[in-house]
Structures are given as C-alpha cells and as structure tokens.
Design a protein around this motif. Structure first.
Motif, PDB file in Angstrom:
ATOM      1  N   GLU A   1      -4.727   1.346  14.285  1.00 57.17           N
ATOM      2  CA  GLU A   1      -4.252   2.708  14.523  1.00 57.17           C
ATOM      3  C   GLU A   1      -2.862   2.936  13.953  1.00 57.17           C
ATOM      4  OE1 GLU A   1      -2.654   0.350  18.010  1.00 57.17           O
ATOM      5  OE2 GLU A   1      -4.490   0.369  16.802  1.00 57.17           O
ATOM      6  N   CYS A   2      -2.145   1.839  13.681  1.00 55.15           N
ATOM      7  CA  CYS A   2      -0.828   1.919  13.039  1.00 55.15           C
ATOM      8  C   CYS A   2      -1.070   1.806  11.534  1.00 55.15           C
ATOM      9  CB  CYS A   2       0.076   0.791  13.535  1.00 55.15           C
ATOM     10  SG  CYS A   2       1.735   0.797  12.808  1.00 55.15           S
ATOM     11  N   ASN A   3      -1.129   2.934  10.837  1.00 52.56           N
ATOM     12  CA  ASN A   3      -1.523   2.899   9.427  1.00 52.56           C
ATOM     13  C   ASN A   3      -0.666   3.806   8.566  1.00 52.56           C
ATOM     14  OD1 ASN A   3      -2.822   5.590   9.601  1.00 52.56           O
ATOM     15  ND2 ASN A   3      -4.277   4.517  10.923  1.00 52.56           N
ATOM     16  N   GLY A   4      -1.054   3.914   7.298  1.00 52.65           N
ATOM     17  CA  GLY A   4      -0.223   4.622   6.337  1.00 52.65           C
ATOM     18  C   GLY A   4       0.944   3.746   5.914  1.00 52.65           C
ATOM     19  N   VAL A   5       2.045   4.361   5.520  1.00 49.09           N
ATOM     20  CA  VAL A   5       3.255   3.607   5.148  1.00 49.09           C
ATOM     21  C   VAL A   5       3.952   3.127   6.417  1.00 49.09           C
ATOM     22  CG1 VAL A   5       5.533   3.736   4.076  1.00 49.09           C
ATOM     23  CG2 VAL A   5       3.572   4.844   2.983  1.00 49.09           C
ATOM     24  N   ILE A   6       4.265   1.822   6.452  1.00 49.33           N
ATOM     25  CA  ILE A   6       4.908   1.212   7.613  1.00 49.33           C
ATOM     26  C   ILE A   6       6.088   0.394   7.107  1.00 49.33           C
ATOM     27  CG2 ILE A   6       4.588  -0.358   9.567  1.00 49.33           C
ATOM     28  CD1 ILE A   6       1.458   0.182   9.071  1.00 49.33           C
ATOM     29  N   ASN A   7       7.287   0.831   7.399  1.00 52.69           N
ATOM     30  CA  ASN A   7       8.471   0.078   6.967  1.00 52.69           C
ATOM     31  C   ASN A   7       8.650  -1.172   7.822  1.00 52.69           C
ATOM     32  OD1 ASN A   7       9.276   1.654   4.834  1.00 52.69           O
ATOM     33  ND2 ASN A   7      10.838   2.780   5.959  1.00 52.69           N
ATOM     34  N   CYS A   8       8.712  -2.323   7.155  1.00 54.98           N
ATOM     35  CA  CYS A   8       8.958  -3.591   7.842  1.00 54.98           C
ATOM     36  C   CYS A   8      10.428  -3.933   7.627  1.00 54.98           C
ATOM     37  CB  CYS A   8       8.055  -4.686   7.293  1.00 54.98           C
ATOM     38  SG  CYS A   8       8.182  -6.248   8.177  1.00 54.98           S
ATOM     39  N   CYS A   9      11.267  -3.553   8.592  1.00 53.33           N
ATOM     40  CA  CYS A   9      12.709  -3.643   8.418  1.00 53.33           C
ATOM     41  C   CYS A   9      13.384  -3.839   9.773  1.00 53.33           C
ATOM     42  CB  CYS A   9      13.223  -2.357   7.780  1.00 53.33           C
ATOM     43  SG  CYS A   9      12.803  -0.869   8.720  1.00 53.33           S
ATOM     44  N   SER A  10      14.653  -4.202   9.740  1.00 56.21           N
ATOM     45  CA  SER A  10      15.414  -4.344  10.983  1.00 56.21           C
ATOM     46  C   SER A  10      15.976  -3.012  11.445  1.00 56.21           C
ATOM     47  CB  SER A  10      16.569  -5.330  10.782  1.00 56.21           C
ATOM     48  OG  SER A  10      17.571  -4.767   9.949  1.00 56.21           O
ATOM     49  N   GLY A  11      16.262  -2.125  10.478  1.00 57.60           N
ATOM     50  CA  GLY A  11      16.910  -0.858  10.794  1.00 57.60           C
ATOM     51  C   GLY A  11      18.416  -0.995  10.962  1.00 57.60           C
TER      52      GLY A  11
ATOM     53  N   TRP B   1      18.980   0.903   3.733  1.00 61.97           N
ATOM     54  CA  TRP B   1      18.320   0.138   4.776  1.00 61.97           C
ATOM     55  C   TRP B   1      17.134   0.946   5.282  1.00 61.97           C
ATOM     56  CZ3 TRP B   1      23.003   2.482   4.977  1.00 61.97           C
ATOM     57  CH2 TRP B   1      23.183   3.504   5.909  1.00 61.97           C
ATOM     58  N   GLY B   2      16.310   0.326   6.083  1.00 62.18           N
ATOM     59  CA  GLY B   2      15.074   0.973   6.503  1.00 62.18           C
ATOM     60  C   GLY B   2      15.146   1.593   7.885  1.00 62.18           C
ATOM     61  N   GLU B   3      14.286   2.579   8.066  1.00 60.78           N
ATOM     62  CA  GLU B   3      13.996   3.109   9.392  1.00 60.78           C
ATOM     63  C   GLU B   3      12.505   2.919   9.605  1.00 60.78           C
ATOM     64  OE1 GLU B   3      14.980   7.121  11.853  1.00 60.78           O
ATOM     65  OE2 GLU B   3      13.782   7.398  10.037  1.00 60.78           O
ATOM     66  N   GLY B   4      12.143   2.106  10.585  1.00 61.01           N
ATOM     67  CA  GLY B   4      10.739   1.762  10.784  1.00 61.01           C
ATOM     68  C   GLY B   4      10.225   2.182  12.145  1.00 61.01           C
TER      69      GLY B   4
ATOM     70  N   ILE C   1       6.587   0.562  13.277  1.00 65.09           N
ATOM     71  CA  ILE C   1       6.545  -0.840  13.672  1.00 65.09           C
ATOM     72  C   ILE C   1       7.423  -1.103  14.892  1.00 65.09           C
ATOM     73  CG2 ILE C   1       8.423  -1.905  12.335  1.00 65.09           C
ATOM     74  CD1 ILE C   1       6.187  -3.919  11.376  1.00 65.09           C
ATOM     75  N   HIS C   2       8.505  -0.365  15.040  1.00 66.43           N
ATOM     76  CA  HIS C   2       9.358  -0.548  16.212  1.00 66.43           C
ATOM     77  C   HIS C   2       8.649  -0.069  17.480  1.00 66.43           C
ATOM     78  CE1 HIS C   2      13.125  -0.628  13.449  1.00 66.43           C
ATOM     79  NE2 HIS C   2      12.550  -1.804  13.547  1.00 66.43           N
ATOM     80  N   ASN C   3       7.891   1.020  17.373  1.00 66.95           N
ATOM     81  CA  ASN C   3       7.087   1.476  18.519  1.00 66.95           C
ATOM     82  C   ASN C   3       6.008   0.461  18.859  1.00 66.95           C
ATOM     83  OD1 ASN C   3       8.533   3.856  18.813  1.00 66.95           O
ATOM     84  ND2 ASN C   3       7.133   5.051  17.531  1.00 66.95           N
ATOM     85  N   LEU C   4       5.433  -0.152  17.828  1.00 65.43           N
ATOM     86  CA  LEU C   4       4.397  -1.163  18.041  1.00 65.43           C
ATOM     87  C   LEU C   4       4.980  -2.410  18.694  1.00 65.43           C
ATOM     88  CD1 LEU C   4       1.378  -1.564  17.520  1.00 65.43           C
ATOM     89  CD2 LEU C   4       1.963  -2.551  15.304  1.00 65.43           C
ATOM     90  N   LEU C   5       6.176  -2.815  18.261  1.00 67.29           N
ATOM     91  CA  LEU C   5       6.847  -3.972  18.860  1.00 67.29           C
ATOM     92  C   LEU C   5       7.183  -3.704  20.326  1.00 67.29           C
ATOM     93  CD1 LEU C   5       9.214  -4.854  15.903  1.00 67.29           C
ATOM     94  CD2 LEU C   5       7.458  -6.380  16.831  1.00 67.29           C
ATOM     95  N   LEU C   6       7.643  -2.495  20.616  1.00 67.34           N
ATOM     96  CA  LEU C   6       7.972  -2.122  21.988  1.00 67.34           C
ATOM     97  C   LEU C   6       6.726  -2.154  22.867  1.00 67.34           C
ATOM     98  CD1 LEU C   6      10.133  -1.110  23.973  1.00 67.34           C
ATOM     99  CD2 LEU C   6       9.587   1.224  23.255  1.00 67.34           C
ATOM    100  N   LYS C   7       5.647  -1.603  22.362  1.00 69.46           N
ATOM    101  CA  LYS C   7       4.377  -1.595  23.094  1.00 69.46           C
ATOM    102  C   LYS C   7       3.875  -3.012  23.328  1.00 69.46           C
ATOM    103  CE  LYS C   7      -0.411   0.061  22.642  1.00 69.46           C
ATOM    104  NZ  LYS C   7      -1.354   0.798  21.745  1.00 69.46           N
ATOM    105  N   ASN C   8       4.022  -3.868  22.316  1.00 68.33           N
ATOM    106  CA  ASN C   8       3.576  -5.254  22.430  1.00 68.33           C
ATOM    107  C   ASN C   8       4.392  -6.005  23.484  1.00 68.33           C
ATOM    108  OD1 ASN C   8       1.965  -7.557  21.261  1.00 68.33           O
ATOM    109  ND2 ASN C   8       4.015  -8.328  20.858  1.00 68.33           N
ATOM    110  N   ASP C   9       5.725  -5.763  23.517  1.00 65.46           N
ATOM    111  CA  ASP C   9       6.587  -6.400  24.513  1.00 65.46           C
ATOM    112  C   ASP C   9       6.217  -5.942  25.928  1.00 65.46           C
ATOM    113  OD1 ASP C   9       7.928  -7.744  22.550  1.00 65.46           O
ATOM    114  OD2 ASP C   9       9.615  -6.354  22.465  1.00 65.46           O
ATOM    115  N   GLU C  10       5.920  -4.664  26.063  1.00 68.34           N
ATOM    116  CA  GLU C  10       5.536  -4.132  27.381  1.00 68.34           C
ATOM    117  C   GLU C  10       4.232  -4.745  27.852  1.00 68.34           C
ATOM    118  OE1 GLU C  10       5.437   0.019  26.626  1.00 68.34           O
ATOM    119  OE2 GLU C  10       7.600   0.325  26.956  1.00 68.34           O
ATOM    120  N   ASN C  11       3.271  -4.894  26.944  1.00 70.19           N
ATOM    121  CA  ASN C  11       1.989  -5.508  27.298  1.00 70.19           C
ATOM    122  C   ASN C  11       2.168  -6.969  27.682  1.00 70.19           C
ATOM    123  OD1 ASN C  11       0.614  -3.142  26.798  1.00 70.19           O
ATOM    124  ND2 ASN C  11       0.033  -3.700  24.709  1.00 70.19           N
ATOM    125  N   PHE C  12       3.071  -7.666  26.971  1.00 69.19           N
ATOM    126  CA  PHE C  12       3.340  -9.077  27.263  1.00 69.19           C
ATOM    127  C   PHE C  12       3.930  -9.237  28.661  1.00 69.19           C
ATOM    128  CE2 PHE C  12       6.340 -12.692  27.178  1.00 69.19           C
ATOM    129  CZ  PHE C  12       5.466 -13.712  26.942  1.00 69.19           C
TER     130      PHE C  12
END
Length: 295
Positions: free
Chosen positions: A225-235, A273-276, A279-290
C-alpha cells in the motif's frame, strides 16, 4: 511480522543488495538471490541460507519460471557500472536491460515491483526534496533511472501491478565501492594515515547507514500500500565535513583532514536532502505495531 512472502532480489551481491537479502531472510521471507557473481555470493553471510540463482539478466533466452518459480515480489537493485554516473551505458544498456527484465517478471505474474531509484533524479535542485518534487536529472545515470520509472508507470496502464520506486539518497557501510568517500576513509583509518584528502566538506547531504537502508527497503516490500515514489532518506541534512569528523572521532583516531584537496562535484548542488513522508509514516506505524506486540 508480516505474512511470509517469496521475494526475488536482483543485484543480490551488490553493496545494498546483500544487506537486503540478509534483512529479508532474517525477517523469515523466502528469498531468491539473483546475481551474475557466485564467487562473491559464496563469501556473504546469507550464502547457503537462501536460494541463489546465477544468470545474466540481459540473456534473451532467460527462462523466468524455470529459474525463479513464481515469486510474489521483485526487488530490483541490479545496476552495473556505479559510481561512474556520466557513462552512456546507463542509458544505452542498463535502462533497456532493466526495463525488459522487469516487464518479463510482470508478464510472468509478479504483481509487486520495488525498484531502487536515486536522488540524482532531482538534478541540481537545492534544499529539501520531497516525493512530489519534479525531477530534473543531468547525469546519464539519473536520466536512465528517471526514464525507467516513467516507462514503468506508462506500462502500468497496460498491466496492473504495484510499483514502489524507492529513491535512495546517500548510503555508507560495509561492502561499499572502494572509491567511495567512506571506503577511502576506512582505508585511511585502517592504515593509520596522518592525513585524509577530501573536498572542502561544506556540502549538505542526507546519509543513512546501509543496514538502515536495507531495513527500509524490506519494510516497504512488506507494505504494497506504500507505493509510487518513496524517498529513502534521513530527512536530516549534515555537512560532509561534520559527518567525516564525527566518524573519525567515533573511531578514536587523530586523522587530520586536508580540506579542499578535491573539487566539489559539478553534478551535485551544494545543499540538498530528502523529505520522506511515506517511509517515515511506515516506520512510525511499524514501531507502534512492535510496541503493541510486546505488551
């Protein structure tokens, strides 16, 4: 953990690829590692733990089903000739080879394709670059990658498949090209050199360690569901000089920097630099699930 998937990884013996294979295997997925380099594969930590396929992606007689079976996800990282960003073979050879291989995989039944893009697709634009920022590549490598993305987006009008274009910024870590900044820096530290030659170091860049990049690629693959252009960056922009100084300090070295020895690269702006958000929303969601699973 997400449901176990069968995932084909091209460029599996490359700098990022071998970390991605390791990450996916550790997460419990069925991994098919695809590369032209078996001797390199035999030296990697995942050798003997995943299925390895040696073949040439450009072979016109490549039998997809015979070699790979029916993978559910393709992670396409293979791309020859880096870090020579100006060579025309990126456009003349790598672009058509990648396009035809990906389309073969889609026609064979793969419904989810993750491809490594590059921040060089943005060209000479300054400042914070988001996933919505238009692309203006000026290098052969950047143009080839950007064109591949556009070709695949057009092809989605013919056959429905999920395209995850993971646009990589700067990566460092084990297995990096020996001509890269951090590989040369590690060499200087290992040899206990007194001086390290580099540019002025005032460029602002966006860096992530390769293990984190591999983690993010695997996480995106688990979430179509996370698709299209996805910046892989620290921000988080950081100057090259500060990054190098902190790295030297963390190794307890007294290595001195010879700033300004090399000129700044003409194909990179001084500050970007990037704004992602994705992926940052996905990381946050993954941490919450963990955290929820631990309770």
């Amino acid at each position: 953990m997400s449901k176990k998937k069968t995932i084909l990884v091209t460029g599996a013996t490359g700098f990022i690829g071998h970390h991605v294979v390791n990450e996916l295997h550790n997460k419990g997925h069925n991994v098919i590692a695809f590369s032209r380099h078996q001797k390199k594969a035999e030296l990697l930590s995942w050798w003997g733990k995943v299925k390895f396929v040696i073949a040439d992606m450009q072979d016109p007689n490549l039998n997809i089903r015979e070699l790979f079976g029916e993978p559910e996800i393709l992670i396409h990282l293979a791309w020859a000739g880096l870090p020579n960003y100006h060579a025309m073979f990126h456009y003349e050879e790598n672009l058509p080879a990648s396009y035809h291989f990906i389309i073969k995989m889609v026609k064979s039944g793969v419904k989810q394709v993750l491809v490594a893009g590059t921040c060089l697709e943005y060209g000479m634009q300054y400042g914070k670059l988001s996933e919505e920022t238009h692309t203006e590549p000026i290098t052969s490598y950047g143009i080839a990658k950007d064109t591949l993305r556009k070709f695949l987006q057009i092809y989605q009008q013919n056959i429905s498949f999920t395209l995850q274009w993971v646009r990589l910024f700067y990566t460092y870590g084990t297995g990096q090209n020996p001509n890269s900044l951090f590989a040369q820096l590690n060499s200087a530290l290992d040899h206990k050199d007194d001086i390290f030659n580099m540019s002025g170091g005032e460029q602002l860049r966006d860096y992530l360690p390769v293990e984190e990049v591999a983690h993010r690629i695997a996480l995106v693959a688990e979430h179509p569901e996370c698709n299209g252009v996805i910046n892989c960056c620290s921000g988080n922009p950081i100057s090259i000089r500060r990054l190098v100084e902190e790295y030297i300090l963390s190794h307890g070295s007294g290595l001195n920097l010879n700033l300004g020895y090399f000129p700044y690269q003409e194909y990179e702006p001084m500050a970007f630099w990037g704004e992602g958000k994705k992926i940052h929303n996905l990381l946050l969601k993954n941490d919450e699930n963990f955290l929820r699973e631990k309770k």
